[in-house]
Design an enzyme around this catalytic site. Structure first.
Site, PDB file in Angstrom:
ATOM      1  N   CYS A 177      16.041  -9.481  19.541  1.00 58.75           N
ATOM      2  CA  CYS A 177      15.956  -8.443  19.260  1.00 58.75           C
ATOM      3  C   CYS A 177      16.520  -7.816  18.621  1.00 58.75           C
ATOM      4  O   CYS A 177      16.411  -6.564  17.385  1.00 58.75           O
ATOM      5  CB  CYS A 177      15.068  -7.615  20.033  1.00 58.75           C
ATOM      6  SG  CYS A 177      13.093  -7.574  20.931  1.00 58.75           S
TER       7      CYS A 177
ATOM      8  N   CYS B 133      15.979  -6.695  24.931  1.00 54.65           N
ATOM      9  CA  CYS B 133      16.110  -8.286  24.501  1.00 54.65           C
ATOM     10  C   CYS B 133      16.912  -8.181  22.801  1.00 54.65           C
ATOM     11  O   CYS B 133      16.578  -7.814  22.476  1.00 54.65           O
ATOM     12  CB  CYS B 133      14.620  -8.366  23.301  1.00 54.65           C
ATOM     13  SG  CYS B 133      14.673  -9.423  22.284  1.00 54.65           S
TER      14      CYS B 133
END
Length: 98
Positions: free
Chosen positions: A26, A23
């Site tokens: 993230c 991600c």
């Protein structure tokens, strides 16, 4: 080794970062969380939960998108947000619980 429930049951503020290695947002949160920990020191504990490796825990909290940040104290969820957030916004939110 402490369990997730033991960690969030602390009387200390615990910020949980539900993330995934693939991600991109993230990955953007990682240095922000490091700066937050540096700024707040021992007044908060920050833990990261990889949703791909800890699917049961992620499922318990109905994590459907990453990153999702949750704030806990004494086992109670105090705040939750999905998506990346700036350091300034995060500090403002957390300061309200310190």
């Amino acid at each position: 080794m402490e369990t997730f429930n033991e960690v969030i049951s602390s009387d200390k503020l615990v910020l949980v970062d539900f993330f995934a290695t693939w991600c991109q947002p993230c990955k953007m949160m990682h240095p922000i969380l490091e700066q937050l920990k540096q700024a707040l020191g021992d007044s908060i504990r920050i833990i990261k939960i990889d949703v791909d490796k800890q699917g049961v825990t992620a499922g318990q909290y109905k994590i459907q998108s990453v990153p999702t940040l949750m704030l806990f104290r004494n086992g109670q969820s105090l705040w939750r947000q999905s998506g990346a957030i700036s350091l300034a916004e995060l500090r403002n939110i957390i300061n309200g619980y310190l």
